[in-house]
Motif scaffolding. Structure first.
Motif, PDB file in Angstrom:
ATOM      1  N   TYR A  79       0.814  -1.213   0.000  1.00 23.13           N
ATOM      2  CA  TYR A  79       0.000   0.000   0.000  1.00 23.13           C
ATOM      3  C   TYR A  79       0.849   1.265   0.000  1.00 23.13           C
ATOM      4  N   GLU A 122       0.312   5.756  -1.128  1.00 22.17           N
ATOM      5  CA  GLU A 122      -0.512   6.832  -1.678  1.00 22.17           C
ATOM      6  C   GLU A 122       0.390   7.782  -2.428  1.00 22.17           C
ATOM      7  N   CYS A 175      -3.025   6.779  -4.758  1.00 23.77           N
ATOM      8  CA  CYS A 175      -3.414   5.524  -5.376  1.00 23.77           C
ATOM      9  C   CYS A 175      -4.604   5.746  -6.310  1.00 23.77           C
ATOM     10  N   TRP A 200      -9.308   5.798   1.432  1.00 23.58           N
ATOM     11  CA  TRP A 200      -8.621   6.753   0.564  1.00 23.58           C
ATOM     12  C   TRP A 200      -9.485   7.900   0.070  1.00 23.58           C
ATOM     13  N   ASN A 252      -8.556  11.830   0.555  1.00 24.45           N
ATOM     14  CA  ASN A 252      -7.319  12.395   0.010  1.00 24.45           C
ATOM     15  C   ASN A 252      -7.528  12.780  -1.455  1.00 24.45           C
ATOM     16  N   ASN A 296      -5.737  10.938  -4.431  1.00 23.32           N
ATOM     17  CA  ASN A 296      -6.159   9.614  -4.875  1.00 23.32           C
ATOM     18  C   ASN A 296      -7.230   9.744  -5.938  1.00 23.32           C
TER      19      ASN A 296
END
Length: 91
Positions: free
Chosen positions: A16, A18, A20, A41, A44, A47
């Motif tokens: 994992y 970010e 992503c 997510w 954010n 993303n």
């Protein structure tokens, strides 16, 4: 940048990172692994969620459309990019 494909949400733990990109293939966004991704997510704006089902309604593509309302507030970028499921990975 690398693409990681996992069969299970729990397999993401070791890989994992970010920002992503999540590709969602079911038009409801009401069940399955996408719920975990949106909760983890969705806050954010770096993303992205790519709606890949070719039958999704493209009209009014912003974070306020009906498909995203149950998940508000969602800060992540949402895009419509239908994938032709007739194609194989070699194509």
């Amino acid at each position: 940048g690398r693409l990681t494909i996992v069969a299970d949400v729990h397999a993401l733990g070791a890989v994992y990172r970010e920002p992503c990109v999540v590709f969602a293939g079911h038009p409801s966004l009401r069940f399955g692994p996408v719920l975990h991704f949106l909760r983890r997510w969705g806050s954010n704006p770096a993303n992205a969620l790519v709606l890949a089902d070719p039958y999704w309604n493209k009209v009014g593509m912003d974070n306020a459309w009906p498909i995203m309302q149950p998940h508000h507030p969602v800060q992540m970028r949402v895009m419509f990019a239908p994938l032709d499921t007739r194609l194989s990975s070699a194509q």
